[in-house]
Design a protein around this motif. Sequence first.
Motif, PDB file in Angstrom:
ATOM      1  N   LEU A   1       0.835  -1.195   0.000  1.00  0.00           N
ATOM      2  CA  LEU A   1       0.000   0.000   0.000  1.00  0.00           C
ATOM      3  C   LEU A   1       0.875   1.253   0.000  1.00  0.00           C
ATOM      4  CD1 LEU A   1      -2.880   1.111   0.123  1.00  0.00           C
ATOM      5  CD2 LEU A   1      -2.731   1.036   2.613  1.00  0.00           C
ATOM      6  N   GLY A   2       1.933   1.231   0.807  1.00  0.00           N
ATOM      7  CA  GLY A   2       2.868   2.345   0.813  1.00  0.00           C
ATOM      8  C   GLY A   2       3.570   2.502  -0.525  1.00  0.00           C
ATOM      9  N   ALA A   3       3.938   1.375  -1.151  1.00  0.00           N
ATOM     10  CA  ALA A   3       4.612   1.422  -2.447  1.00  0.00           C
ATOM     11  C   ALA A   3       3.711   2.005  -3.529  1.00  0.00           C
ATOM     12  CB  ALA A   3       5.065   0.019  -2.849  1.00  0.00           C
ATOM     13  N   LEU A   4       2.440   1.665  -3.475  1.00  0.00           N
ATOM     14  CA  LEU A   4       1.492   2.219  -4.425  1.00  0.00           C
ATOM     15  C   LEU A   4       1.433   3.735  -4.297  1.00  0.00           C
ATOM     16  CD1 LEU A   4      -0.858   2.078  -6.454  1.00  0.00           C
ATOM     17  CD2 LEU A   4      -2.376   1.644  -4.490  1.00  0.00           C
ATOM     18  N   ALA A   5       1.304   4.220  -3.058  1.00  0.00           N
ATOM     19  CA  ALA A   5       1.241   5.664  -2.831  1.00  0.00           C
ATOM     20  C   ALA A   5       2.538   6.339  -3.270  1.00  0.00           C
ATOM     21  CB  ALA A   5       0.966   5.945  -1.356  1.00  0.00           C
ATOM     22  N   GLY A   6       3.666   5.723  -2.935  1.00  0.00           N
ATOM     23  CA  GLY A   6       4.949   6.303  -3.303  1.00  0.00           C
ATOM     24  C   GLY A   6       5.160   6.363  -4.800  1.00  0.00           C
ATOM     25  N   ALA A   7       4.780   5.294  -5.500  1.00  0.00           N
ATOM     26  CA  ALA A   7       4.939   5.266  -6.953  1.00  0.00           C
ATOM     27  C   ALA A   7       4.121   6.360  -7.617  1.00  0.00           C
ATOM     28  CB  ALA A   7       4.536   3.898  -7.491  1.00  0.00           C
ATOM     29  N   ILE A   8       2.869   6.504  -7.191  1.00  0.00           N
ATOM     30  CA  ILE A   8       1.986   7.499  -7.795  1.00  0.00           C
ATOM     31  C   ILE A   8       2.439   8.918  -7.474  1.00  0.00           C
ATOM     32  CG2 ILE A   8      -0.365   8.431  -7.764  1.00  0.00           C
ATOM     33  CD1 ILE A   8      -1.368   5.570  -7.340  1.00  0.00           C
ATOM     34  N   ILE A   9       2.734   9.177  -6.205  1.00  0.00           N
ATOM     35  CA  ILE A   9       3.081  10.534  -5.789  1.00  0.00           C
ATOM     36  C   ILE A   9       4.488  10.924  -6.263  1.00  0.00           C
ATOM     37  CG2 ILE A   9       3.532  12.015  -3.796  1.00  0.00           C
ATOM     38  CD1 ILE A   9       1.330  10.422  -2.314  1.00  0.00           C
ATOM     39  N   LEU A  10       5.477  10.091  -5.963  1.00  0.00           N
ATOM     40  CA  LEU A  10       6.849  10.440  -6.292  1.00  0.00           C
ATOM     41  C   LEU A  10       7.139  10.325  -7.790  1.00  0.00           C
ATOM     42  CD1 LEU A  10       8.698   8.842  -3.243  1.00  0.00           C
ATOM     43  CD2 LEU A  10       8.086  11.238  -3.610  1.00  0.00           C
TER      44      LEU A  10
ATOM     45  N   PHE B   1      15.902  11.651  -2.320  1.00  0.00           N
ATOM     46  CA  PHE B   1      14.973  11.442  -1.211  1.00  0.00           C
ATOM     47  C   PHE B   1      14.459  10.001  -1.172  1.00  0.00           C
ATOM     48  CE2 PHE B   1      14.693  16.061  -1.847  1.00  0.00           C
ATOM     49  CZ  PHE B   1      14.922  16.491  -0.548  1.00  0.00           C
ATOM     50  N   VAL B   2      14.346   9.368  -2.325  1.00  0.00           N
ATOM     51  CA  VAL B   2      13.895   7.982  -2.380  1.00  0.00           C
ATOM     52  C   VAL B   2      14.919   7.061  -1.714  1.00  0.00           C
ATOM     53  CG1 VAL B   2      13.474   6.033  -3.932  1.00  0.00           C
ATOM     54  CG2 VAL B   2      12.435   8.264  -4.417  1.00  0.00           C
TER      55      VAL B   2
ATOM     56  N   ALA C   1      17.519   7.835   0.350  1.00  0.00           N
ATOM     57  CA  ALA C   1      17.684   8.141   1.775  1.00  0.00           C
ATOM     58  C   ALA C   1      16.471   7.699   2.578  1.00  0.00           C
ATOM     59  CB  ALA C   1      17.917   9.644   1.955  1.00  0.00           C
ATOM     60  N   GLY C   2      15.286   7.845   1.994  1.00  0.00           N
ATOM     61  CA  GLY C   2      14.057   7.487   2.698  1.00  0.00           C
ATOM     62  C   GLY C   2      13.946   6.005   2.975  1.00  0.00           C
ATOM     63  N   TYR C   3      14.249   5.171   1.965  1.00  0.00           N
ATOM     64  CA  TYR C   3      14.116   3.737   2.231  1.00  0.00           C
ATOM     65  C   TYR C   3      15.211   3.235   3.162  1.00  0.00           C
ATOM     66  CZ  TYR C   3      17.525   1.739  -1.254  1.00  0.00           C
ATOM     67  OH  TYR C   3      18.636   1.347  -1.947  1.00  0.00           O
ATOM     68  N   ALA C   4      16.363   3.908   3.173  1.00  0.00           N
ATOM     69  CA  ALA C   4      17.422   3.518   4.102  1.00  0.00           C
ATOM     70  C   ALA C   4      16.992   3.766   5.546  1.00  0.00           C
ATOM     71  CB  ALA C   4      18.704   4.291   3.786  1.00  0.00           C
ATOM     72  N   VAL C   5      16.463   4.937   5.815  1.00  0.00           N
ATOM     73  CA  VAL C   5      16.041   5.288   7.175  1.00  0.00           C
ATOM     74  C   VAL C   5      14.897   4.391   7.650  1.00  0.00           C
ATOM     75  CG1 VAL C   5      14.966   7.082   8.586  1.00  0.00           C
ATOM     76  CG2 VAL C   5      16.821   7.678   7.012  1.00  0.00           C
TER      77      VAL C   5
END
Length: 406
Positions: A60-69, A84-85, A87-91
Amino acid sequence: MMRAEDLPAWRRWLAFGFLMIAEFFYGWTWNTVDVLRPQIRASLDLTLTQAGSAYTAQSLGALAGAIILGQVADRFGRRRTLFFVIAGYAVMGAAGTVVGSYAELLGQRALLGFFLGAIFPVLIATYMGLFPNTWRGKLSALGQGTYNLSVVALGWAYGTQTGQADWHSLLLWGAIPPLIVAPLVFVFVPDDRKMLAWGADEHRIPSRKLPIMDLFQKGLIRTTLLLFLLTSLNFFGYQAFAGWVTTYLKDVKQFSPELISKIIYWQFIGAVLGGFFWGWFSDRYGRRLCGIGFFIAGASVVLYLTLLKDAGSLQLGGALWGFMITASVAWAPWMSELFPAHLRSSAMSIFNWGRIISMTSPLVTGAIADSYGLESAMLLSAVAFTLGGAVWLMLPETVFRKEKTT
């Protein structure tokens, strides 16, 4: 304005090599939700359905990220979005080490998925714009191979004494390196805002505030919907099998962690080899014909769950399945060619739209597993891949026609 064609080959390949580092740790981090599912389930005392729902939250998060980012990248630049992608997945990957409840697990996996979901529409779209379409299938194969090698590495690490004694360390191994290299994206990756993608005649931005809406205009809507259905079936089928295979081998087959690690290893060795084959095949014979891989993948699932009994035969069966499902390496160049270049990231986000349906896979298969056994639940994978192969053949070919560039 500079064109990608004007960049020296070494500069483009250096950028590609850097992007593969991010791809490797993306693959490692994404698949912890499956490979570490038995440990996550035990540490939080979860049911099978609850354990499977972590994948649903991540999807669900991946869907939102794909569409928005993806839309952010098309409008404001892929390189800056990519920082940001990564660094974000690392954190958020590292945050998995402090999860202490089911609710925290769902939240952490959803936020992690948000950043991971942008890899396909942002990272892959970046290197698709640096090379001609005669190379894109092979580049996609290298990317898929890198992804699968990361899962092989994760599977190997899972079977080590360290992996079994402290499975949280596997989360950190996938999080620390990308956090370190994230700022280097501004050094190694060309600025797409100041450069025309390969084959593009002019620099354009989407005509609407929400670029995704351009994908539903006349002439594109049928392709958009078919790709959505295809990716949905792919993700559902993949999760119905790969999401439960370590649990199946541990709980049903009663194999040791070391033996499970070997079986998973061969599954992804097959995927690595298949990725290179299908990348070459798609450039040589076209994107559509690669759909035959999904039909054979469906048959291999049935074989794995019904006829193959010992560890040796399961290694071969898993390798066959991995080899065939990587026919999907044709999708990255296909999506980049089916839509105009200025919509590339938004269009490639369709890859993750499939998670709308596939996120139900762990819930559906978990419920079936609780009632009828894991074998029955995992057989849904065969159905999904067979239907996916049929949808695949309904899409138009792009290799033998001029690429859309405007």
